[in-house]
Design a protein around this motif. Structure first.
Motif, PDB file in Angstrom:
ATOM      1  N   SER A   1       0.411  25.130 -41.437  1.00  0.00           N
ATOM      2  CA  SER A   1       0.119  24.823 -39.813  1.00  0.00           C
ATOM      3  C   SER A   1       1.706  25.263 -39.197  1.00  0.00           C
ATOM      4  CB  SER A   1      -0.357  23.358 -39.784  1.00  0.00           C
ATOM      5  OG  SER A   1      -0.017  23.214 -38.449  1.00  0.00           O
ATOM      6  N   CYS A   2       1.430  25.940 -38.068  1.00  0.00           N
ATOM      7  CA  CYS A   2       2.496  26.017 -37.490  1.00  0.00           C
ATOM      8  C   CYS A   2       3.164  24.999 -36.542  1.00  0.00           C
ATOM      9  CB  CYS A   2       2.318  27.488 -36.605  1.00  0.00           C
ATOM     10  SG  CYS A   2       1.857  27.415 -35.062  1.00  0.00           S
ATOM     11  N   GLY A   3       2.250  24.092 -36.361  1.00  0.00           N
ATOM     12  CA  GLY A   3       2.927  22.857 -35.527  1.00  0.00           C
ATOM     13  C   GLY A   3       2.735  23.068 -34.079  1.00  0.00           C
ATOM     14  N   ARG A   4       2.195  24.034 -33.668  1.00  0.00           N
ATOM     15  CA  ARG A   4       2.157  24.389 -32.020  1.00  0.00           C
ATOM     16  C   ARG A   4       1.100  23.468 -31.427  1.00  0.00           C
ATOM     17  NH1 ARG A   4       1.333  29.492 -28.235  1.00  0.00           N
ATOM     18  NH2 ARG A   4       0.927  28.156 -26.307  1.00  0.00           N
ATOM     19  N   CYS A   5      -0.073  23.214 -32.191  1.00  0.00           N
ATOM     20  CA  CYS A   5      -0.838  22.133 -31.367  1.00  0.00           C
ATOM     21  C   CYS A   5      -1.095  20.803 -31.993  1.00  0.00           C
ATOM     22  CB  CYS A   5      -2.290  22.676 -30.944  1.00  0.00           C
ATOM     23  SG  CYS A   5      -3.155  23.427 -32.428  1.00  0.00           S
ATOM     24  N   GLY A   6      -1.365  19.887 -31.136  1.00  0.00           N
ATOM     25  CA  GLY A   6      -1.613  18.526 -31.872  1.00  0.00           C
ATOM     26  C   GLY A   6      -2.794  18.469 -32.756  1.00  0.00           C
ATOM     27  N   PRO A   7      -3.933  18.728 -32.544  1.00  0.00           N
ATOM     28  CA  PRO A   7      -4.949  18.709 -33.489  1.00  0.00           C
ATOM     29  C   PRO A   7      -4.662  19.352 -34.887  1.00  0.00           C
ATOM     30  CG  PRO A   7      -5.947  19.437 -31.502  1.00  0.00           C
ATOM     31  CD  PRO A   7      -4.265  19.591 -31.340  1.00  0.00           C
ATOM     32  N   CYS A   8      -4.179  20.230 -34.928  1.00  0.00           N
ATOM     33  CA  CYS A   8      -3.854  21.041 -36.447  1.00  0.00           C
ATOM     34  C   CYS A   8      -2.638  20.156 -36.970  1.00  0.00           C
ATOM     35  CB  CYS A   8      -3.600  22.360 -36.250  1.00  0.00           C
ATOM     36  SG  CYS A   8      -2.935  23.291 -37.643  1.00  0.00           S
ATOM     37  N   ARG A   9      -1.615  20.067 -36.192  1.00  0.00           N
ATOM     38  CA  ARG A   9      -0.688  19.657 -36.784  1.00  0.00           C
ATOM     39  C   ARG A   9      -0.795  18.197 -37.481  1.00  0.00           C
ATOM     40  NH1 ARG A   9       2.864  19.651 -32.271  1.00  0.00           N
ATOM     41  NH2 ARG A   9       2.493  17.714 -31.526  1.00  0.00           N
TER      42      ARG A   9
ATOM     43  N   PHE B   1      -6.048  25.212 -31.680  1.00  0.00           N
ATOM     44  CA  PHE B   1      -5.537  26.295 -30.776  1.00  0.00           C
ATOM     45  C   PHE B   1      -5.865  27.566 -31.295  1.00  0.00           C
ATOM     46  CE2 PHE B   1      -2.606  29.195 -29.150  1.00  0.00           C
ATOM     47  CZ  PHE B   1      -2.921  28.993 -27.734  1.00  0.00           C
ATOM     48  N   CYS B   2      -5.789  27.735 -32.822  1.00  0.00           N
ATOM     49  CA  CYS B   2      -6.082  29.113 -33.431  1.00  0.00           C
ATOM     50  C   CYS B   2      -6.946  28.945 -34.462  1.00  0.00           C
ATOM     51  CB  CYS B   2      -4.542  29.945 -33.484  1.00  0.00           C
ATOM     52  SG  CYS B   2      -4.136  29.375 -35.304  1.00  0.00           S
ATOM     53  N   PRO B   3      -7.434  29.948 -35.219  1.00  0.00           N
ATOM     54  CA  PRO B   3      -8.455  30.035 -36.202  1.00  0.00           C
ATOM     55  C   PRO B   3      -7.693  29.175 -37.635  1.00  0.00           C
ATOM     56  CG  PRO B   3      -8.368  32.054 -35.275  1.00  0.00           C
ATOM     57  CD  PRO B   3      -7.221  31.324 -34.702  1.00  0.00           C
TER      58      PRO B   3
END
Ligand SMILES: Cc1cc2nc3c(=O)[nH]c(=O)nc-3n(C[C@H](O)[C@H](O)[C@H](O)COP(=O)(O)O)c2cc1C
Ligand code: SF4
Ligand code: FES
Lengths: 167, 545
Positions: free
Chosen positions: B452-460, B498-500
Motif C-alpha cells: 500500500s502506498c499510503g496515499r489514502c486512508g481507506p487502503c492504509r 483511491f486506486c485499484p
C-alpha cells in the motif's frame, strides 16, 4: 561538500573520491531536475552500495531538488536502502507462488542459519537479509536471490551449501 | 559452407541461466567444434519456449527432441549419441515438451499458426539478432503501416481486431489509442509497461527476453498511430536480462534505421529509451508509473485527466502492457479478421499465461483465449504433481480464488465476468489440498499491506485491519464477528480506495468466501472475545468524532 564525513561514514571505504567523481560524471550526462532522479539514485546505489544522507544531499544539490524530495523518493521504493548492506544481500521471495511452495520455511531456515532477522545485517557484514514480493522466477519457487543470482527450488538443506559460496 | 542440418536451440532466460544454461551452451559449441560438426550443427541462443522448472533446456531440431536438466558434463554424451550417431540420449529427454520449429524450416510458418502469436519467435530465434527477427517477418508490419496505411487506418485495424489490454484490466486497445490520437500537443509518448509486479506473473519478462524486437515494433506502430515521437519501456529493476536484451534490441533497431529519424523514409521519427523501476508494486498502475518516471514517489494520480490527455510531463501518453504491444505487429501484418478467428468473440486472439503451483510442468504457455482451467492443468500443465486440485488463483495476488466448481469455465474476459470473476494479468496458480485457504489469504493480505502506498486512508488503515483479521483466522483465533468484518472492510475498500491496489483485496477475499466459507469459519474460536478498547482510548475517539 563531496568529501565530508568520509571518516565517520559506514560505507566500508566505498566512498572514495573516485566514486564521487564517477557519480558526478554520471549526473553531468543526465538532464537536470526531477526526471533523472531515479536513474541517478540507481547509479549512486550501485556505486556506494546504499544511499547515505550525504549522497542524497549531494544528488539533491546537483539536480536542483530539495533534500526532502530526494529522501521522499528514496524511502518510497523498496529497491533503495539507506542502511549499509552486508557484502551480500540475501533476498527471499515472499510472493504467493513461492509462499505455497514453502517460502515461510525457507525464511525460517535462513534466519536460523544467519542468526539475523529480516532487515538486519550479520555482525561480520557478510550478509544482509531482506524479502521481496516476486522476482518473476516463480517457476522455480521457492526462490532466493543473493546479490544478482537467483537460486530456485530452495530447501533448507540446500541453503547452507549455497550460502557458503558467498564470502 | 553447407547449410546446417541440425539446430540446437538453447533458451537463455531468467529461469535457465540460474541452472547454468550459459555453461551448457558453451560446452555444446566446444564439443561440436572438437568433432568438426560446426558446419552441420548450429547452436542458437534463444529465449524461453515454455518450461520454467526443468533446469537447462535444449531443443534439437528438426528431430523434435527436448532435453532438460542438463549439466555441462551431459554434453559430450549428447553430441556423441545424438548428433553423431543419431540416437537421442533418452535419459535426459523431457517428456511431453513440444519444441518450437527450427528457425529456417519450411513448416515453421505453418506450425507457428498453431496458436502462438506473441511467443511465435520465443525459443526459436536469437533474441539478440535483429536479422533473425527480420527474417521471420519482423518489422514488416511497421513498414506496412508506415507505407500503406494512415494512422487512422492503423487504429481502425487494431479496433476491429478486438485486441484487449493484457495488463489486467482488459481495456480495448484500439479504443485507448483513439483517445490519444486526436489530442494536439507538442509531444506525445508511448510507454510500455514492463513493471510486472504481480506475484506469480513473469510472462512479460520472458517475452522481452525471447523476442524483444516484437515489443519495439509494437511500440513503433502505436507511436505512428497516435502521433508520438518518444517511447519509454519501464522495466523492473530486477529484470537484468530483459533490460540488457531490450537495450541491445533498441541499439540494433536504431543502427538499422528502424528507430530514430525518418523511419522507412516516411518522415516518421520515433525513438525508445529504457527506464528502470525501483521496486514498488503500485508503480505498475499507469499513473503511478508516470509519476515514478517523473522522479517522484509512485503515488497514483486522480483520473481524469487520463494519461491520454495529460500523462508523462503533462503530455498525452499511451500506456500499454508488453504482451498487448507484442500482439500488434501480427494484427497489422495478418489483419484484424485473422486475429478474430483466434480465441473467443469477447476476447479475440491468444492469451499468454504463466502456470504455476502444484502441477507437473510449470511454465509459460500461450493458448487461445477461452481455454478452461481444467484443460490448462491437464494438457499444458501435465496434470497435478501431487494431490488433487483444491483451488486456483487467477491473475496474481490481486486475483480471484476459484474452487473446483470453476474448472470448466472458459477463460475469457466476458465469460468470467458473467460468473463474477476476472482474468487478471495472466498468472495461474494451481494449488492442492496442502494449501490452507486461510493461510493463503493471510499471505495475500500481507502482500497488499506491505505494498500500500499510503496515499489514502481507506487502503492504509483498511489493509492493516484485514491483515490482522486474516492473521487471526489463520491461527484459528478469530473472533466471532471477524469473518463478517473482513467482508465489510474488503467491500468498503473496494468502493472507497483511491486506486485499484486498495480496491483489489476484495477479489481474493470475496471469492475465497464464496468457495471456502466453511474453511474460513473454521478459523473462528468461539471462546475468543474481542478485547474491550481501553477506556481512555474510547473517550479520546468519541471526543475526536
Ligand atoms: C496496483 C496495480 C499494478 C499494476 N501492475 C501492472 C503491471 O505490472 N503491468 C501492467 O502491464 N499493468 C499493470 N497494471 C495495469 C496498468 O494500470 C494499466 O492498466 C496497463 O498498463 C494498461 O495496459 P493494457 O491496456 O495494455 O493492459 C497495474 C494496475 C494496478 C492498479
Ligand atoms: S488505494 Fe492504496 S495504493 Fe492506491 S492510492 Fe490509496 S493507499 Fe495508495
Ligand atoms: S512468487 Fe516468488 S518468484 Fe514469483
Amino acid at each position: 561538500m563531496a568529501n565530508t564525513s568520509k571518516s565517520s561514514c559506514a560505507c566500508n571505504g566505498a566512498c572514495t573520491d573516485a566514486v564521487w567523481g564517477e557519480l558526478d560524471e554520471f549526473i553531468a550526462c543526465q538532464e537536470r531536475g526531477r526526471n533523472s532522479l531515479i536513474t541517478v539514485l540507481h547509479k549512486a546505489q550501485e556505486l556506494f552500495g546504499y544511499l547515505p544522507v550525504d549522497v542524497q544531499k549531494h544528488i539533491a544539490k546537483a539536480l536542483g531538488l530539495t533534500v526532502s524530495e530526494v529522501l521522499g523518493v528514496v524511502t518510497f521504493y523498496h529497491y533503495f536502502s539507506m542502511q549499509p548492506r552486508g557484502r551480500h544481500t540475501v533476498n527471499v521471495c515472499m510472493g504467493t507462488a513461492c509462499y505455497v511452495r514453502g517460502a515461510k520455511k525457507v525464511m525460517q531456515a535462513i534466519q536460523e542459519q544467519l542468526g539475523i532477522k529480516k532487515g538486519e545485517t550479520t555482525p561480520d557484514r557478510r550478509f544482509s537479509l531482506t524479502t521481496q514480493r516476486c522476482f518473476g522466477a516463480c517457476g522455480l519457487a521457492p526462490v532466493v536471490m543473493i546479490d544478482n543470482d537467483v537460486h530456485g527450488r530452495i530447501t533448507p538443506q540446500k541453503l547452507a551449501k549455497i550460502l557458503a559460496k558467498y564470502e | 559452407m553447407s547449410k546446417p542440418r541440425m539446430f540446437l536451440l538453447v533458451p537463455i532466460d531468467a529461469n535457465t541461466v540460474i541452472a547454468g544454461a550459459r555453461e551448457v551452451k558453451n560446452r555444446f559449441s566446444l564439443e561440436i567444434g572438437k568433432r568438426g560438426l560446426a558446419g552441420e550443427a548450429k547452436v542458437i541462443e534463444t529465449g524461453s519456449f515454455g518450461p520454467a522448472d526443468a533446469g537447462v533446456v535444449v531443443a534439437v531440431q528438426p528431430d523434435g527432441v527436448v532435453y532438460g536438466r542438463l549439466a555441462p558434463d551431459d554434453v559430450p554424451r549428447i553430441v556423441e549419441e545424438h548428433l553423431v550417431k543419431g540416437r537421442p540420449y533418452v535419459e535426459r529427454i523431457l517428456p511431453g515438451e513440444k519444441p518450437p520449429p527450427p528457425p529456417e524450416s519450411e513448416d515453421a510458418r505453418h506450425t507457428q499458426l498453431h496458436g502462438r502469436v506473441v511467443l511465435d519467435n520465443c525459443g526459436r530465434i536469437d533474441p539478440d539478432s535483429i536479422e533473425e527477427y527480420i527474417a521471420n517477418d519482423g518489422y514488416f508490419a511497421l513498414g506496412q503501416a508506415l507505407t500503406a496505411m494512415t494512422p487512422a487506418q492503423v487504429i481502425e485495424e487494431v479496433k476491429a481486431s478486438g485486441l484487449r489490454g493484457r495488463g489486467g484490466a482488459g481495456f480495448p486497445t484500439g479504443l485507448k489509442w483513439s483517445f490519444c490520437a486526436p489530442v494536439k500537443a507538442r509531444e506525445k509518448y508511448v510507454i510500455c509497461n514492463a513493471d510486472e509486479g504481480e506475484p506469480g506473473t513473469f510472462k512479460d519478462r520472458l517475452i522481452m527476453e525471447g523476442d524483444p524486437h516484437k515489443v519495439l515494433e509494437g511500440m513503433a506502430i502505436c507511436a505512428y498511430a497516435i502521433g508520438a515521437t518518444r517511447g519509454y519501456v519501464y522495466i523492473r529493476g530486477e529484470y537484468a536480462i530483459s533490460i540488457e536484451r531490450m537495450q541491445r534490441a533498441i541499439d540494433a533497431a536504431r543502427a538499422k534505421g528502424l528507430l530514430g529519424r525518418n523511419i522507412f523514409g516516411r518522415g516518421f521519427n520515433f525513438d525508445i529509451e529504457i527506464r528502470k523501476g525501483a521496486g514498488a508494486y503500485v508503480c505498475g498502475e499507469e499513473t503511478a508509473l508516470i509519476e515514478s518516471m517523473e522522479g517522484k514517489r509512485g503515488l497514483p494520480r486522480l483520473k481524469p485527466p487520463f494519461p491520454a490527455q495529460s500523462g508523462f510531463r503533462g503530455m498525452p501518453t499511451n500506456v500499454n502492457n508488453v504482451e498487448t504491444l507484442a500482439n500488434v505487429p501480427a494484427i497489422i501484418r495478418r489483419g484484424a479478421a485473422w486475429f478474430k478467428s483466434l480465441g473467443t468473440a469477447g476476447t479475440p486472439g491468444t492469451k499468454v499465461y504463466t502456470i504455476l503451483g502444484h502441477i507437473n510442468r510449470p511454465g509459460l504457455i500461450e493458448v487461445p483465449a477461452g481455454v478452461t482451467l481444467r484443460e490448462i492443468i491437464e494438457e499444458y500443465g501435465g496434470g497435478m504433481q501431487s494431490g488433487s486440485f483444491h483451488m486456483a488463483q487467477l491473475g496474481g495476488t490481486a486475483g480471484d480464488i476459484l474452487g473446483r466448481e470453476m474448472l470448466d469455465v472458459p477463460l475469457d474476459y466476458d465469460a468470467l465476468q458473467k460468473v463474477g470473476h476476472s482474468l487478471g494479468s495472466g498468472a495461474i496458480l494451481i494449488m492442492n489440498e496442502s494449501v490452507n485457504v486461510r493461510d493463503f489469504l493471510h499471505a495475500c493480505l500481507k502482500f497488499f499491506h506491505h505494498e500500500s502506498c499510503g496515499r489514502c486512508g481507506p487502503c492504509r488503515n483498511g489493509l492493516h485491519v484485514l491483515r490482522d483479521i486474516t492473521g487471526r483466522l489463520k491461527d484459528g483465533k478469530a473472533y466471532k464477528d471477524d469473518p463478517g468484518l473482513m467482508q465489510e472492510v474488503a467491500l468498503a475498500l473496494k468502493s472507497s480506495a483511491f486506486c485499484p491496489l486498495g480496491q483489489s483485496p476484495a477479489a481474493p477475499i470475496m471469492s475465497a468466501w464464496r468457495y471456502f466459507k466453511d474453511d474460513i469459519l473454521s478459523g473462528v474460536d468461539s471462546n475468543a472475545a474481542r478485547p474491550r478498547m481501553a477506556r481512555s482510548l474510547r473517550a479520546d475517539l468519541s471526543a475526536a468524532i
